[in-house]
Design an enzyme around this catalytic site. Structure first.
Site, PDB file in Angstrom:
ATOM      1  N   LYS A 229     -12.350  12.130 -32.400  1.00 61.96           N
ATOM      2  CA  LYS A 229     -11.599  12.205 -33.658  1.00 61.96           C
ATOM      3  C   LYS A 229     -10.594  11.058 -33.816  1.00 61.96           C
ATOM      4  O   LYS A 229     -10.984   9.919 -33.972  1.00 61.96           O
ATOM      5  CB  LYS A 229     -10.913  13.577 -33.748  1.00 61.96           C
ATOM      6  CG  LYS A 229     -11.940  14.724 -33.874  1.00 61.96           C
ATOM      7  CD  LYS A 229     -11.348  15.942 -34.487  1.00 61.96           C
ATOM      8  CE  LYS A 229     -12.242  17.145 -34.429  1.00 61.96           C
ATOM      9  NZ  LYS A 229     -12.874  17.485 -35.690  1.00 61.96           N
TER      10      LYS A 229
ATOM     11  N   ASP B 165      -9.679  19.957 -23.354  1.00 59.36           N
ATOM     12  CA  ASP B 165     -10.375  19.375 -24.507  1.00 59.36           C
ATOM     13  C   ASP B 165      -9.332  19.011 -25.561  1.00 59.36           C
ATOM     14  O   ASP B 165      -8.801  19.877 -26.263  1.00 59.36           O
ATOM     15  CB  ASP B 165     -11.383  20.395 -25.047  1.00 59.36           C
ATOM     16  CG  ASP B 165     -12.142  19.876 -26.268  1.00 59.36           C
ATOM     17  OD1 ASP B 165     -11.739  18.845 -26.834  1.00 59.36           O
ATOM     18  OD2 ASP B 165     -13.127  20.534 -26.665  1.00 59.36           O
TER      19      ASP B 165
ATOM     20  N   PHE C 194     -13.524  26.192 -29.247  1.00 59.89           N
ATOM     21  CA  PHE C 194     -14.566  25.352 -29.861  1.00 59.89           C
ATOM     22  C   PHE C 194     -14.656  24.064 -29.060  1.00 59.89           C
ATOM     23  O   PHE C 194     -13.678  23.345 -28.922  1.00 59.89           O
ATOM     24  CB  PHE C 194     -14.245  25.029 -31.323  1.00 59.89           C
ATOM     25  CG  PHE C 194     -15.363  24.286 -32.022  1.00 59.89           C
ATOM     26  CD1 PHE C 194     -16.242  24.947 -32.869  1.00 59.89           C
ATOM     27  CD2 PHE C 194     -15.554  22.926 -31.810  1.00 59.89           C
ATOM     28  CE1 PHE C 194     -17.289  24.266 -33.484  1.00 59.89           C
ATOM     29  CE2 PHE C 194     -16.602  22.244 -32.416  1.00 59.89           C
ATOM     30  CZ  PHE C 194     -17.467  22.918 -33.256  1.00 59.89           C
TER      31      PHE C 194
HETATM   32  O1  PSZ Z   1     -17.950  22.707 -37.662  1.00 54.44           O
HETATM   33  C1  PSZ Z   1     -17.906  21.821 -36.797  1.00 54.44           C
HETATM   34  O2  PSZ Z   1     -18.874  21.388 -36.153  1.00 54.44           O
HETATM   35  C2  PSZ Z   1     -16.577  21.267 -36.475  1.00 54.44           C
HETATM   36  S1  PSZ Z   1     -15.297  21.485 -37.489  1.00 54.44           S
HETATM   37  C3  PSZ Z   1     -14.238  20.741 -36.424  1.00 54.44           C
HETATM   38  C4  PSZ Z   1     -14.847  20.341 -35.318  1.00 54.44           C
HETATM   39  C5  PSZ Z   1     -16.197  20.604 -35.353  1.00 54.44           C
HETATM   40  N1  PSZ Z   1     -14.178  19.810 -34.281  1.00 54.44           N
HETATM   41  C6  PSZ Z   1     -14.842  19.178 -33.234  1.00 54.44           C
HETATM   42  C7  PSZ Z   1     -14.435  19.446 -31.835  1.00 54.44           C
HETATM   43  C8  PSZ Z   1     -13.205  20.020 -31.502  1.00 54.44           C
HETATM   44  O3  PSZ Z   1     -12.312  20.351 -32.444  1.00 54.44           O
HETATM   45  C9  PSZ Z   1     -12.909  20.253 -30.156  1.00 54.44           C
HETATM   46  C10 PSZ Z   1     -11.608  20.851 -29.740  1.00 54.44           C
HETATM   47  N2  PSZ Z   1     -13.806  19.936 -29.203  1.00 54.44           N
HETATM   48  C11 PSZ Z   1     -14.989  19.378 -29.503  1.00 54.44           C
HETATM   49  C12 PSZ Z   1     -15.345  19.122 -30.812  1.00 54.44           C
HETATM   50  C13 PSZ Z   1     -16.664  18.496 -31.094  1.00 54.44           C
HETATM   51  O4  PSZ Z   1     -16.503  17.238 -31.614  1.00 54.44           O
HETATM   52  P1  PSZ Z   1     -17.637  16.578 -32.534  1.00 54.44           P
HETATM   53  O5  PSZ Z   1     -17.671  17.360 -33.815  1.00 54.44           O
HETATM   54  O6  PSZ Z   1     -17.189  15.185 -32.688  1.00 54.44           O
HETATM   55  O7  PSZ Z   1     -18.910  16.691 -31.790  1.00 54.44           O
END
Ligand code: PSZ
Length: 512
Positions: free
Chosen positions: A369, A338, A229
């Protein structure tokens, strides 16, 4: 089975601090009975602004949350909203909702609260008049940064820079950080192809890119892993492979996707089988790099999480990552780690990749985060050759850097990485004990620091457990097909672990 909890009384100094901050706190005086596992109390001065335990007044979502759901539902889709929160009343490890329910938060806003709710150190920062202008005036950092910016970035982000990296680019969120990190890898790759450190694009490059054609928009790719992800924006989504619902109906890019090792846990008991599985995946990575080059779509970069989080808390060994890093180097691909979810201390090291023991772990490390601001560290050569090539309006937020400086001070002062390792050990031991006690419900407990997870027998049972735990005042999250993940703040002490395990035990006992 009871996991016992012991706490100390409150000191005068901390009572004064509370009064200054206007906190109304509940002080824990008693311990839970039937101690099997007794935790040592945290030094009281660090944690007495926390609540003493969950307190549930209504089912969740309660009537006020339901009213607000209806109101917001007239404006937005609210299907994903769990309940509405009262952030004024939330403290430390406890999230309070608008119906007055106080829950032990073992999920912390999808793993993004570093030192709990309303930490006094952060309130103090907000109350300092010298910081006011930083909160009030949000600059377009890429063109008009405040004079204090270089110092503040050095004090915050650079003070925890991964090994071998002295440059950092701030961004807003995790997706935005990864999206721009990918662009930096493509720019780096094309400049390498053109040759020289200041190569210029041709007229043909410049005209073709305007209509999305090569050679200006080259056929390059990023190799990612099944179960990974990296965000939901279009480029990131092409490298996200955790759930179909994230990707459905969105056009994507034909980029290579390698299998991520599916290991057996506990890792120490399956070293031979796991090594074979990792070797299989690494072979596939190399094969994909060769095949995509033959296809005319070379791999400019490899992106990987140190622990696949959304995809189900899938671990791999330091050897796997060492070999992967070498494969990237051998084939001239940039290596992007990441750390959006793993970074900031929750694994017991500041960066999860530190467990690999490499001096040169990556070319790019992205974060967000718990780091409060998004961004990515990078090697010198991954810096874009011109301004405006990696750019957006805000490019981060200086007020988040101020908060981060304070968060890092608290982490250092209170030795929180050590605390995380201690709490994490207690959490994993507790999960091992529970999985032995409830073998039909739980399996494959795993973790690094407090970044832990356990598999549940099936998805329906997982949902039941999550809801029952919430009814008893514990917030947890799911990940992957049938795992529950634990993502507490860095101030989650051994006694919080014990409190949590007792409640979790009660939930499981009801399901058995
Ligand atoms: O459902 C979602 O959109 C979620 S639930 C948890 C996340 C997103 N995590 C974000 C995330 C991450 O865990 C990793 C490893 N890389 C990138 C992201 C993206 O970060 P945001 O959500 O801040 O764009």
């Amino acid at each position: 089975m009871r996991f016992g909890v012991v706490l100390l009384p409150v000191t005068m100094a901390t009572l004064l601090l509370r009064r200054q901050l206007g906190f109304s706190l509940h002080i824990l005086r008693s311990s839970l009975s039937g101690c099997r596992h007794v935790s040592k109390a945290a030094p009281q001065a660090q944690m007495d602004w926390d609540y003493d335990g969950p307190s549930m007044k209504t089912p969740v979502p309660g009537p006020r949350s339901q009213g607000l759901l209806k109101q917001l539902g007239e404006i937005q889709n609210v299907d994903a909203i769990n309940f509405f929160c009262n952030y004024e009343e939330s403290r430390g490890n406890y999230l309070v909702d608008v119906d007055g329910n106080r829950m032990l938060d073992v999920y912390t806003q999808i793993s993004s609260i570093p030192i709990g709710y309303n930490h006094p150190a952060l309130h103090k920062l907000m109350a300092d008049p010298n910081n006011l202008s930083t909160f009030v005036n949000r600059p377009a950092l890429g063109i008009l940064p405040p004079g204090s910016f270089p110092d503040k970035v050095t004090e915050s982000l650079l003070s925890v820079a991964p090994s071998g990296m002295s440059r950092v680019q701030t961004m807003a969120c995790g997706s935005c950080s990864n999206e721009n990190a990918y662009k930096a890898m493509f720019i780096w790759y094309r400049n390498k192809e053109r040759g020289g450190s200041n190569p210029s694009a041709t007229e043909e490059d410049l005209s073709s890119c305007m209509i999305n054609q090569s050679p200006g928009c080259p056929d390059l790719s990023i190799l990612s892993f099944m179960g990974g992800f990296h965000g939901r924006t279009l480029g990131c989504l092409a490298t996200t492979h955790s759930k179909a619902i994230h990707k459905l109906d969105i056009p994507s890019l034909d980029w290579p996707i390698a299998p991520f090792p599916r290991l057996q846990y506990p890792l120490e008991e399956y070293t031979r089988e796991n090594a074979a599985e990792e070797a299989r995946c690494l072979e596939e990575v190399e094969d994909l790099i060769v095949r995509w080059r033959q296809k005319g779509r070379p791999v400019a970069g490899i992106v990987v999480e140190p622990i696949q989080a959304e995809g189900g808390d899938n671990h791999a060994s330091p050897d796997f990552f060492k070999n992967l890093r070498n494969i990237a180097r051998k084939h001239g691909c940039a290596f992007h780690v990441d750390e959006v979810q793993t970074g900031g201390g929750c694994t017991g090291k500041f960066w999860a990749h530190e467990y690999w023991g490499l001096d040169d772990p990556a070319d790019i490390v992205s974060f967000s985060k718990k780091m409060l601001t998004g961004g990515y560290y990078h090697k010198d050569e991954l810096q874009a050759d011109k301004g405006y090539r990696i750019f957006n309006t805000w490019m981060g937020d200086p007020s988040k850097n101020l908060f981060l400086i304070e968060v890092l001070n608290v982490i250092r002062r209170e030795n929180l990485l050590e605390e995380v390792r201690r709490s994490g050990k207690a959490l994993l031991q507790g999960l091992y004990a529970l999985q032995e006690q409830y073998p039909s419900l739980l399996s494959s407990a795993r973790g690094q620091g407090t970044f832990c997870a356990v598999d549940i027998c099936d998805d329906a049972t997982r949902t039941k457990i999550l809801l029952k735990a919430r009814d008893k005042g514990v917030l947890l999250g799911g990940c992957g097909d049938r795992s529950i993940r634990f993502r507490p703040a860095l101030i989650f002490k051994e006694y919080h672990v014990a409190l949590f395990l007792n409640i979790f035990n009660d939930v499981l006992a009801q399901l058995k």
